[in-house]
Motif scaffolding. Structure first.
Motif, short mmCIF file in Angstrom:
data_model
loop_
_atom_site.label_atom_id
_atom_site.label_comp_id
_atom_site.label_asym_id
_atom_site.label_seq_id
_atom_site.Cartn_x
_atom_site.Cartn_y
_atom_site.Cartn_z
N ALA A 163 0.89 -1.17 -0.02
CA ALA A 163 -0.02 0.25 0.22
C ALA A 163 0.53 1.48 -0.01
N SER A 164 1.88 1.27 0.09
CA SER A 164 2.95 2.67 0.15
C SER A 164 3.20 3.01 -0.43
N GLU A 165 3.49 1.77 -0.76
CA GLU A 165 4.16 1.79 -2.57
C GLU A 165 3.22 2.21 -3.93
N TRP A 166 2.13 1.85 -3.67
CA TRP A 166 0.73 2.22 -4.23
C TRP A 166 0.99 3.72 -3.53
N ALA A 167 0.16 3.81 -2.65
CA ALA A 167 0.61 5.55 -2.75
C ALA A 167 1.83 6.09 -3.11
N ALA A 168 3.17 6.15 -3.02
CA ALA A 168 4.14 6.95 -3.43
C ALA A 168 3.63 6.70 -4.73
N ALA A 169 3.29 5.99 -5.59
CA ALA A 169 2.71 5.49 -7.29
C ALA A 169 2.56 6.93 -7.33
N VAL B 230 4.38 -10.93 4.32
CA VAL B 230 3.99 -9.86 4.80
C VAL B 230 3.24 -9.18 5.74
N SER B 231 3.42 -8.32 6.34
CA SER B 231 2.81 -7.85 7.51
C SER B 231 1.99 -7.03 7.13
N GLU B 232 2.51 -5.52 5.99
CA GLU B 232 2.51 -4.35 5.94
C GLU B 232 1.16 -4.58 4.82
N PRO B 233 0.17 -3.52 4.68
CA PRO B 233 -0.85 -3.42 4.20
C PRO B 233 -0.47 -3.52 2.32
N LEU C 12 -6.13 -5.19 0.70
CA LEU C 12 -5.95 -6.92 0.51
C LEU C 12 -5.87 -6.77 2.50
N SER C 13 -6.40 -7.66 2.83
CA SER C 13 -5.71 -7.69 4.11
C SER C 13 -4.15 -8.58 5.04
N PRO C 14 -3.32 -7.75 5.20
CA PRO C 14 -2.24 -8.54 5.61
C PRO C 14 -1.85 -9.36 6.08
#
Length: 200
Positions: free
Chosen positions: A10-16, A56-59, A105-107
């Protein structure tokens, strides 16, 4: 339209979304390192998630990509030598405008097809394929939807002609038909856009 999927942090998608392009190939690997972005078809992404993202625990988000909106090649090929199953690989940067839906998706949970947020889409139609529908089912649902939308435009045009005939005069049916068609097209476009929102 062809729909493929990519699992992203989710963090990489937000940056994208900030940058306008997505350049992660797969977990821990960039497009520059790998040469392409790994993707999956609707029947493959849950297996990819179970195999590579279970710890993976990150969203995470499931990116639903419309290949018609890409300006780079998508090639179906095996992910490694000796593997018979092929996967779609995106050979270039993924513009965020080609991502028609980002499904959270739920981590750490077992992969289950997510319930798409309304309005749904093909691959998800009334919610595309949230990952489990076959291509044939998705294609037929989309074809019926498009036919229904076109029918609405035609019916409104016919209604305009009927009103014009009731009013009378030489030009009234033609004008009524054009007005009905214009209204029908506007309604059809609005319904289509609600079903197929663009994720920026």
């Amino acid at each position: 339209m062809a729909t493929i999927f990519h699992i992203a942090l989710a963090s990489e998608w937000a940056a994208a979304r900030e940058a306008g392009v997505y350049t992660t190939s797969t977990l821990g690997r960039s497009l520059a390192e790998e040469g392409f972005i790994h993707a999956s078809r609707a029947d493959q992404w849950t297996g990819v998630r179970d195999r590579f993202y279970a710890d993976v625990s990150e969203p995470l988000v499931l990116l639903q990509v419309d290949t018609d909106l890409l300006d780079v090649p998508v090639v179906d090929e095996p992910p490694a030598p000796g593997v018979e199953e092929t996967f779609p690989h995106i050979y270039g940067r993924l513009p965020v405008t080609a991502v028609v839906r980002a499904i959270p998706l739920s981590p750490g949970a077992p992969a289950a097809a997510p319930e798409p947020a309304a309005p749904a889409r093909p691959a998800a139609q009334s919610g595309p394929a949230a990952g489990g529908d076959s291509f044939s089912k998705v294609f037929l649902l989309e074809m019926y939807f498009n036919a229904a939308v076109a029918s609405v435009a035609i019916l409104l045009s016919a209604l305009g002609i009927a009103i014009g005939v009731a009013i009378g005069g030489d030009r009234a049916p033609g004008i009524g038909g054009l007005v009905g068609l214009a209204v029908g097209v506007l309604v059809a476009v609005r319904v289509y856009r609600r079903r197929h929102p663009r994720v920026a």
